[in-house]
Scaffold this motif. Structure first.
Motif, mmCIF file in Angstrom:
data_model
loop_
_atom_site.group_PDB
_atom_site.id
_atom_site.type_symbol
_atom_site.label_atom_id
_atom_site.label_comp_id
_atom_site.label_asym_id
_atom_site.label_seq_id
_atom_site.Cartn_x
_atom_site.Cartn_y
_atom_site.Cartn_z
ATOM 1 N N VAL A 10 0.903 -0.917 0.039
ATOM 2 C CA VAL A 10 -0.012 0.386 0.163
ATOM 3 C C VAL A 10 0.758 1.176 -0.443
ATOM 4 O O VAL A 10 0.132 2.193 -0.957
ATOM 5 C CB VAL A 10 -1.102 0.003 1.091
ATOM 6 C CG1 VAL A 10 -1.961 1.051 1.405
ATOM 7 C CG2 VAL A 10 -2.133 -0.890 1.300
ATOM 8 N N THR A 11 2.550 1.501 0.669
ATOM 9 C CA THR A 11 2.885 2.110 1.017
ATOM 10 C C THR A 11 3.345 2.393 -0.597
ATOM 11 O O THR A 11 3.454 3.302 -0.727
ATOM 12 C CB THR A 11 4.009 1.232 1.923
ATOM 13 O OG1 THR A 11 3.212 2.261 3.362
ATOM 14 C CG2 THR A 11 4.896 3.235 2.464
ATOM 15 N N LEU A 12 4.089 1.618 -1.383
ATOM 16 C CA LEU A 12 4.992 1.928 -2.092
ATOM 17 C C LEU A 12 3.322 2.394 -3.209
ATOM 18 O O LEU A 12 3.936 3.172 -4.152
ATOM 19 C CB LEU A 12 5.222 -0.343 -2.961
ATOM 20 C CG LEU A 12 6.027 0.293 -4.149
ATOM 21 C CD1 LEU A 12 7.326 1.264 -3.816
ATOM 22 C CD2 LEU A 12 6.043 -1.016 -3.986
ATOM 23 N N PHE A 18 -0.108 6.095 -7.223
ATOM 24 C CA PHE A 18 -1.843 5.089 -7.319
ATOM 25 C C PHE A 18 -2.284 5.151 -6.243
ATOM 26 O O PHE A 18 -2.324 5.338 -4.875
ATOM 27 C CB PHE A 18 -1.189 3.558 -7.722
ATOM 28 C CG PHE A 18 -0.216 3.598 -9.051
ATOM 29 C CD1 PHE A 18 -1.461 3.623 -10.420
ATOM 30 C CD2 PHE A 18 1.392 3.693 -9.273
ATOM 31 C CE1 PHE A 18 -0.696 3.667 -11.125
ATOM 32 C CE2 PHE A 18 1.399 3.149 -10.195
ATOM 33 C CZ PHE A 18 1.148 2.947 -11.556
ATOM 34 N N GLY A 19 -3.470 5.113 -7.014
ATOM 35 C CA GLY A 19 -5.084 4.911 -5.652
ATOM 36 C C GLY A 19 -5.071 3.941 -4.628
ATOM 37 O O GLY A 19 -6.023 3.961 -4.120
ATOM 38 N N GLY A 20 -4.438 2.788 -5.328
ATOM 39 C CA GLY A 20 -4.972 1.247 -4.984
ATOM 40 C C GLY A 20 -3.882 0.535 -5.307
ATOM 41 O O GLY A 20 -3.352 0.800 -6.298
ATOM 42 N N THR A 21 -3.767 -0.704 -4.425
ATOM 43 C CA THR A 21 -2.522 -1.569 -5.599
ATOM 44 C C THR A 21 -2.478 -2.124 -6.634
ATOM 45 O O THR A 21 -1.890 -2.930 -7.796
ATOM 46 C CB THR A 21 -2.683 -2.537 -4.222
ATOM 47 O OG1 THR A 21 -4.151 -2.965 -3.758
ATOM 48 C CG2 THR A 21 -2.038 -1.861 -3.276
ATOM 49 N N THR A 22 -4.615 -2.695 -6.570
ATOM 50 C CA THR A 22 -5.171 -2.703 -7.994
ATOM 51 C C THR A 22 -4.127 -2.056 -9.252
ATOM 52 O O THR A 22 -3.189 -2.250 -10.412
ATOM 53 C CB THR A 22 -6.264 -3.258 -7.951
ATOM 54 O OG1 THR A 22 -6.670 -3.912 -6.974
ATOM 55 C CG2 THR A 22 -6.438 -3.926 -9.368
ATOM 56 N N ASP A 23 -3.763 -0.565 -9.169
ATOM 57 C CA ASP A 23 -3.993 -0.471 -10.443
ATOM 58 C C ASP A 23 -2.609 0.494 -10.856
ATOM 59 O O ASP A 23 -1.613 -0.347 -11.746
ATOM 60 C CB ASP A 23 -4.333 1.483 -10.444
ATOM 61 C CG ASP A 23 -5.967 1.724 -9.711
ATOM 62 O OD1 ASP A 23 -6.409 1.015 -10.715
ATOM 63 O OD2 ASP A 23 -6.188 2.883 -9.489
ATOM 64 N N PHE A 24 -1.515 0.097 -9.466
ATOM 65 C CA PHE A 24 -0.066 -0.089 -9.050
ATOM 66 C C PHE A 24 0.355 -1.410 -9.787
ATOM 67 O O PHE A 24 1.277 -1.246 -11.015
ATOM 68 C CB PHE A 24 0.605 -0.213 -7.721
ATOM 69 C CG PHE A 24 2.269 -0.884 -8.066
ATOM 70 C CD1 PHE A 24 2.414 0.006 -7.842
ATOM 71 C CD2 PHE A 24 1.849 -1.941 -7.460
ATOM 72 C CE1 PHE A 24 4.247 -0.173 -7.773
ATOM 73 C CE2 PHE A 24 3.207 -2.313 -7.504
ATOM 74 C CZ PHE A 24 4.644 -1.340 -7.453
ATOM 75 N N LEU A 25 -0.652 -3.063 -9.952
ATOM 76 C CA LEU A 25 -0.146 -4.025 -10.542
ATOM 77 C C LEU A 25 -0.716 -4.136 -11.785
ATOM 78 O O LEU A 25 0.330 -4.730 -13.052
ATOM 79 C CB LEU A 25 -0.991 -5.420 -9.802
ATOM 80 C CG LEU A 25 -0.531 -5.502 -7.987
ATOM 81 C CD1 LEU A 25 -1.263 -6.157 -7.226
ATOM 82 C CD2 LEU A 25 1.469 -5.780 -7.864
#
Length: 76
Positions: A10-12, A18-25
């Motif tokens: 979440v921090t990364l 990014f607003g969330g981890t899904t968008d990041f991935l």
């Protein structure tokens, strides 16, 4: 099993804008270099490393504790 709620992931994701981890991935799933974060409890240093990195050198705290966001999430 995926872990999209790990605090370091979440921090990364937030550090990368990014607003969330899904968008990041979704953004980094197929890249050759991805954001990584230091897994030491007292360090949140980030750097771009290999997608499968599990013990990269942290330039901030000097420990071999850098882990790719894809590894943290369980994608790799």
């Amino acid at each position: 099993m995926f872990n999209l709620t790990h605090p370091k992931l979440v921090t990364l994701a937030e550090a990368e804008g990014f607003g969330g981890t899904t968008d990041f991935l979704e953004a980094y799933a197929l890249d050759g270099i991805v954001p990584a974060i230091c897994m030491a409890p007292d360090c949140d240093h980030t750097a771009d490393l290999e997608p499968d990195q599990r013990a990269g050198f942290c330039e901030a705290c000097g420990r071999p504790s850098m882990k790719s966001g894809l590894v943290i999430a369980g994608v790799i």
